[in-house]
Design an enzyme around this catalytic site. Sequence first.
Site, mmCIF file in Angstrom:
data_model
loop_
_atom_site.group_PDB
_atom_site.id
_atom_site.type_symbol
_atom_site.label_atom_id
_atom_site.label_comp_id
_atom_site.label_asym_id
_atom_site.label_seq_id
_atom_site.Cartn_x
_atom_site.Cartn_y
_atom_site.Cartn_z
ATOM 1 N N ASP A 29 36.518 47.053 38.145
ATOM 2 C CA ASP A 29 35.988 45.734 37.804
ATOM 3 C C ASP A 29 34.742 45.763 36.929
ATOM 4 O O ASP A 29 34.707 45.153 35.860
ATOM 5 C CB ASP A 29 35.734 44.939 39.083
ATOM 6 C CG ASP A 29 35.382 43.491 38.822
ATOM 7 O OD1 ASP A 29 35.931 42.924 37.864
ATOM 8 O OD2 ASP A 29 34.569 42.917 39.561
ATOM 9 N N CYS B 91 55.840 35.491 31.026
ATOM 10 C CA CYS B 91 55.339 34.116 31.127
ATOM 11 C C CYS B 91 56.197 33.101 30.367
ATOM 12 O O CYS B 91 56.229 31.925 30.736
ATOM 13 C CB CYS B 91 53.902 34.041 30.620
ATOM 14 S SG CYS B 91 52.710 34.869 31.701
ATOM 15 N N CYS C 288 55.858 28.918 29.923
ATOM 16 C CA CYS C 288 55.092 28.303 31.013
ATOM 17 C C CYS C 288 53.604 28.233 30.661
ATOM 18 O O CYS C 288 53.018 29.204 30.179
ATOM 19 C CB CYS C 288 55.285 29.100 32.297
ATOM 20 S SG CYS C 288 54.346 28.446 33.713
ATOM 21 N N CYS D 23 49.176 27.398 34.344
ATOM 22 C CA CYS D 23 47.820 27.881 34.623
ATOM 23 C C CYS D 23 46.804 27.241 33.683
ATOM 24 O O CYS D 23 45.702 26.865 34.098
ATOM 25 C CB CYS D 23 47.763 29.404 34.528
ATOM 26 S SG CYS D 23 48.295 30.086 32.941
ATOM 27 N N CYS E 291 43.562 24.210 35.051
ATOM 28 C CA CYS E 291 42.144 24.554 35.113
ATOM 29 C C CYS E 291 41.279 23.298 35.196
ATOM 30 O O CYS E 291 41.359 22.427 34.315
ATOM 31 C CB CYS E 291 41.742 25.376 33.892
ATOM 32 S SG CYS E 291 39.990 25.836 33.902
ATOM 33 N N CYS F 264 34.427 28.794 33.252
ATOM 34 C CA CYS F 264 35.293 29.199 34.356
ATOM 35 C C CYS F 264 34.555 29.020 35.686
ATOM 36 O O CYS F 264 33.467 29.563 35.881
ATOM 37 C CB CYS F 264 35.720 30.649 34.179
ATOM 38 S SG CYS F 264 36.703 31.296 35.548
ATOM 39 N N CYS G 102 37.309 31.018 42.246
ATOM 40 C CA CYS G 102 38.279 29.941 42.059
ATOM 41 C C CYS G 102 39.665 30.560 41.910
ATOM 42 O O CYS G 102 39.838 31.531 41.178
ATOM 43 C CB CYS G 102 37.939 29.119 40.808
ATOM 44 S SG CYS G 102 39.130 27.809 40.433
ATOM 45 N N CYS H 146 44.101 28.676 38.857
ATOM 46 C CA CYS H 146 45.077 29.093 37.842
ATOM 47 C C CYS H 146 46.077 30.098 38.391
ATOM 48 O O CYS H 146 47.169 30.268 37.841
ATOM 49 C CB CYS H 146 44.385 29.627 36.594
ATOM 50 S SG CYS H 146 43.508 31.182 36.825
ATOM 51 N N CYS I 295 50.687 29.523 39.501
ATOM 52 C CA CYS I 295 51.574 30.454 38.786
ATOM 53 C C CYS I 295 52.890 30.633 39.546
ATOM 54 O O CYS I 295 52.890 30.965 40.736
ATOM 55 C CB CYS I 295 50.885 31.801 38.623
ATOM 56 S SG CYS I 295 51.931 33.067 37.838
#
Length: 390
Positions: free
Chosen positions: A146, A200, A203, A206, A210, A226, A252, A255, A259
């Site tokens: 991360d 995806c 689509c 997402c 938001c 965000c 959050c 999104c 999915c």
Amino acid sequence: MTDSNISIAFSHGELLELKQELIAYAHQIGIDKIGFATVEPFDDLLPILQRRQEAGHASSFEEQDISLRIDPQRILPGAASLIAIALAYPSRIGETPHGSKEGYRGMICRAAWGVDYHQVLRAKLEEIEAFLKARVPQVKITGMVDTGALVDRAVAERAGIGWIGKNCSLITPEFGSWVYLGELITTIPFPPDSPMENGCGTCTRCLEACPTQAFLGPHQLNAKRCLSQITQEKNWIHEEFRLKLGNRLYGCDTCQQVCPYNRKKDFHLHPEMEPVGELVKPLLKPFISLGKREFTEIYGKTAAAWRGKKPLQRNAIIALAHYGDRTAAPLLTKILRQDPRPPIRGIAAWSLYEIFGDECRPILEESLALEKDPDVREEILQCLAKCVQK
């Protein structure tokens, strides 16, 4: 055999055998997916990252040196391959506590349930590193989770773990996007896996879901809008975003929740990731009243604790306004008059106004007379101006 060219010691067949041994070991220690990729620079990311940085859309938590983000060789000279791993985490709470008018609750996002995933994944990466060093003592390896320089999702996509969705999350066929990612850079030239086809299609759920329209388009996120990042900001939150936070205390999931690949995906494979309902959906007023020691004892081992309690308690005060909780008047008044943290006092003034409107004018006027901080005074004055307008 040299440090910079491990391939001298291995034939292609031997590398394939070592790869299969590592895959088996990874599954043995609880890694849900593992993939291998080349260390070619991620040149396709360069213009994207440059545009984000120039437009001011990048997260404040990202590595600022773009060259490090796209070139594994800059991080580990002599690097020959990348190893990506994924661990699936739960998306549902076993026994969900429910709020009421007498006790509204906040919500901590799924990525912060259980023990801090950074610790969990680092431990898995260290086990892989030890496994490889036992077989190839000269190997050089560096891992990241991360907060490392490389873009986790790009590494995982190249390694065939999944594909990057339009919401910038890595989506796997098996677990949806409810996965934590980590990677290793190594001087062993493992044969790479093939990337998956993006699933995806047309689509855009997402992007449309938001709350702050943080997406500029598919795969284009303005991190400054965000809510996941906004909940982690330490000081003031722009008024535009406050009520849009809803009852979010940290992170959050919106999104991801919409999915289609996440529908009915809920995996409980790692005990350390299991959510405790009362902790991930805490009662707001007791949460706001937590002292530093209590907060550390309860949340110190979670990913939500890394920014400290101030941002989360500020968000909880906003959540009281979201619910219009009139029982919070004594608590908010006390915070406005006594809390030592200016952003907390300021947001308490705003929350009082949002809940009570002109009724709270006397409290605001009394607090203004005592308040010394210019930012808090400005917040109170803005609330009083709205009262006058009515």
